[in-house]
Design a protein around this motif. Structure first.
Motif, PDB file in Angstrom:
ATOM      1  N   UNK A 111      16.870  -2.276  15.263  1.00 22.33           N
ATOM      2  CA  UNK A 111      17.755  -1.769  16.314  1.00 22.33           C
ATOM      3  C   UNK A 111      17.632  -0.250  16.453  1.00 22.33           C
ATOM      4  N   UNK A 112      17.593   0.453  15.332  1.00 24.63           N
ATOM      5  CA  UNK A 112      17.494   1.917  15.367  1.00 24.63           C
ATOM      6  C   UNK A 112      16.225   2.372  16.077  1.00 24.63           C
ATOM      7  N   UNK A 113      15.115   1.666  15.837  1.00 21.48           N
ATOM      8  CA  UNK A 113      13.853   2.012  16.504  1.00 21.48           C
ATOM      9  C   UNK A 113      13.967   1.826  18.010  1.00 21.48           C
ATOM     10  N   UNK A 114      14.619   0.750  18.436  1.00 25.81           N
ATOM     11  CA  UNK A 114      14.771   0.478  19.864  1.00 25.81           C
ATOM     12  C   UNK A 114      15.713   1.482  20.530  1.00 25.81           C
ATOM     13  N   UNK A 115      16.736   1.902  19.815  1.00 29.13           N
ATOM     14  CA  UNK A 115      17.660   2.901  20.362  1.00 29.13           C
ATOM     15  C   UNK A 115      16.967   4.254  20.490  1.00 29.13           C
ATOM     16  N   UNK A 116      16.127   4.595  19.503  1.00 28.86           N
ATOM     17  CA  UNK A 116      15.371   5.863  19.577  1.00 28.86           C
ATOM     18  C   UNK A 116      14.368   5.844  20.711  1.00 28.86           C
ATOM     19  N   UNK A 117      13.778   4.677  20.948  1.00 27.14           N
ATOM     20  CA  UNK A 117      12.701   4.564  21.939  1.00 27.14           C
ATOM     21  C   UNK A 117      13.010   3.406  22.896  1.00 27.14           C
ATOM     22  N   UNK A 118      13.989   3.544  23.775  1.00 29.31           N
ATOM     23  CA  UNK A 118      14.403   2.424  24.629  1.00 29.31           C
ATOM     24  C   UNK A 118      13.315   1.910  25.560  1.00 29.31           C
ATOM     25  N   UNK A 119      12.292   2.706  25.811  1.00 30.96           N
ATOM     26  CA  UNK A 119      11.182   2.269  26.673  1.00 30.96           C
ATOM     27  C   UNK A 119      10.418   1.092  26.067  1.00 30.96           C
ATOM     28  N   UNK A 120      10.564   0.871  24.768  1.00 35.23           N
ATOM     29  CA  UNK A 120       9.892  -0.269  24.137  1.00 35.23           C
ATOM     30  C   UNK A 120      10.282  -1.565  24.836  1.00 35.23           C
ATOM     31  N   UNK A 121      11.536  -1.645  25.268  1.00 33.36           N
ATOM     32  CA  UNK A 121      12.032  -2.868  25.892  1.00 33.36           C
ATOM     33  C   UNK A 121      11.412  -3.116  27.264  1.00 33.36           C
ATOM     34  N   UNK A 122      10.743  -2.126  27.831  1.00 30.52           N
ATOM     35  CA  UNK A 122      10.106  -2.286  29.134  1.00 30.52           C
ATOM     36  C   UNK A 122       8.671  -2.802  29.016  1.00 30.52           C
ATOM     37  N   UNK A 123       8.161  -2.896  27.808  1.00 28.74           N
ATOM     38  CA  UNK A 123       6.768  -3.302  27.601  1.00 28.74           C
ATOM     39  C   UNK A 123       6.679  -4.827  27.571  1.00 28.74           C
ATOM     40  N   UNK A 124       5.905  -5.432  28.473  1.00 28.99           N
ATOM     41  CA  UNK A 124       5.737  -6.899  28.446  1.00 28.99           C
ATOM     42  C   UNK A 124       5.098  -7.344  27.133  1.00 28.99           C
ATOM     43  N   UNK A 125       5.544  -8.481  26.627  1.00 30.55           N
ATOM     44  CA  UNK A 125       5.016  -9.001  25.367  1.00 30.55           C
ATOM     45  C   UNK A 125       4.169 -10.227  25.653  1.00 30.55           C
ATOM     46  N   UNK A 126       2.866 -10.111  25.465  1.00 33.32           N
ATOM     47  CA  UNK A 126       1.983 -11.247  25.645  1.00 33.32           C
ATOM     48  C   UNK A 126       1.821 -12.059  24.373  1.00 33.32           C
ATOM     49  N   UNK A 127       1.852 -11.337  23.233  1.00 29.90           N
ATOM     50  CA  UNK A 127       1.773 -11.953  21.922  1.00 29.90           C
ATOM     51  C   UNK A 127       2.319 -10.944  20.920  1.00 29.90           C
ATOM     52  N   UNK A 128       2.639 -11.372  19.706  1.00 28.27           N
ATOM     53  CA  UNK A 128       3.131 -10.400  18.725  1.00 28.27           C
ATOM     54  C   UNK A 128       2.117  -9.267  18.539  1.00 28.27           C
ATOM     55  N   UNK A 129       2.553  -8.001  18.650  1.00 23.79           N
ATOM     56  CA  UNK A 129       1.605  -6.877  18.529  1.00 23.79           C
ATOM     57  C   UNK A 129       0.966  -6.835  17.145  1.00 23.79           C
ATOM     58  N   UNK A 130      -0.352  -6.900  17.107  1.00 23.06           N
ATOM     59  CA  UNK A 130      -1.080  -6.929  15.841  1.00 23.06           C
ATOM     60  C   UNK A 130      -1.523  -5.514  15.476  1.00 23.06           C
ATOM     61  N   UNK A 131      -0.566  -4.714  15.034  1.00 20.41           N
ATOM     62  CA  UNK A 131      -0.872  -3.365  14.566  1.00 20.41           C
ATOM     63  C   UNK A 131      -0.455  -3.268  13.107  1.00 20.41           C
ATOM     64  N   UNK A 132      -0.975  -2.296  12.357  1.00 23.76           N
ATOM     65  CA  UNK A 132      -0.629  -2.217  10.925  1.00 23.76           C
ATOM     66  C   UNK A 132       0.864  -2.104  10.663  1.00 23.76           C
TER      67      UNK A 132
END
Length: 244
Positions: A111-132
């Protein structure tokens, strides 16, 4: 890793995992995929996701736009690098003996990450992001549920449920965080009181009279209530699995 396997990963993804770096020879490059992701995060934080472009990121870093294409193939790659940097490493510390407080800590950090960076919620999710970093978050959540007796599918589904709840709650509270909602005597509760017919909407009138429609803690109570309800459901499933 052979060429066929390399083709499975976009260039930006491979760099995030350090795959291309291990294969590259010569002097250390002046720019990294992490630099690019961090610069993109700063732009999105300050100006919004719509303002993001490859050229703007390049300018912020003091490079040409074409130079960025040595690291990312497309804006989709750029977004993955942004997400990796925005979330950062999975939450450290916190309770690590029982699954429930452990998962609460995980959800609170999410939740804290999403509040800091609310634009994350605007990014379409095609699949779980495979980043480290985000893979690390997934691993941390599964570790919390490791000894619960849930099946592997149930552990993943439980994390997905928690993730959907956190994202939905942050998005909803963000929508409520408007000037109109903060107008006190002219806010939502006051306007509802002005138009509400108690005979037509008796239960809503009771809620209004109780003060339940007047939120003065930024949605903190709502977040806690919903999270406890989600975890109670997971807890019940765990009890069933343990009971056999």
């Amino acid at each position: 890793m052979d060429g066929t396997q390399d083709d499975l990963l976009p260039r930006g993804m491979a760099l995030l995992w350090g795959i291309d770096e291990r294969q590259r020879r010569g002097p250390r490059p002046a720019l990294t995929i992490h630099d690019i992701g961090a610069a993109a995060v700063r732009i999105a934080d300050e100006e919004g996701l719509a303002a993001l472009s490859m050229s703007k990121v390049a300018t912020a870093l003091g490079f040409t736009t074409m130079s960025l294409y040595r690291y990312v193939d497309s804006k989709d790659d750029l977004v993955l690098a942004m997400l990796n940097e925005a979330y950062g490493a999975p939450p450290a510390g916190g309770p690590r003996t029982q699954w429930r407080p452990w998962l609460i800590h995980w959800c609170e950090a999410n939740r804290a990450a999403l509040v800091r960076h609310p634009w994350i919620l605007q990014i379409p999710i095609g699949e779980p992001p495979l980043t480290p970093n985000l893979t690390g978050w997934l691993e941390e959540g599964l570790t919390a549920l490791h000894s619960t007796g849930l099946s592997e599918q149930e552990k993943l589904s439980s994390l997905l449920l928690a993730e959907v709840y956190v994202r939905g709650q942050v998005q909803l509270m963000g929508a409520f965080d408007t000037p109109a909602a903060k107008q006190g005597e002219f806010g939502y509760a006051a306007r509802t009181r002005r138009v509400l017919d108690p005979d037509r909407f008796p239960h809503l009138a009771t809620a209004l009279a109780s003060g339940a429609l007047e939120d003065d803690d930024g949605g903190e109570d709502e977040f806690r209530f919903g999270l406890e309800a989600v975890l109670a459901g997971i807890d019940r499933l765990i009890e069933k699995r343990v009971a056999g």
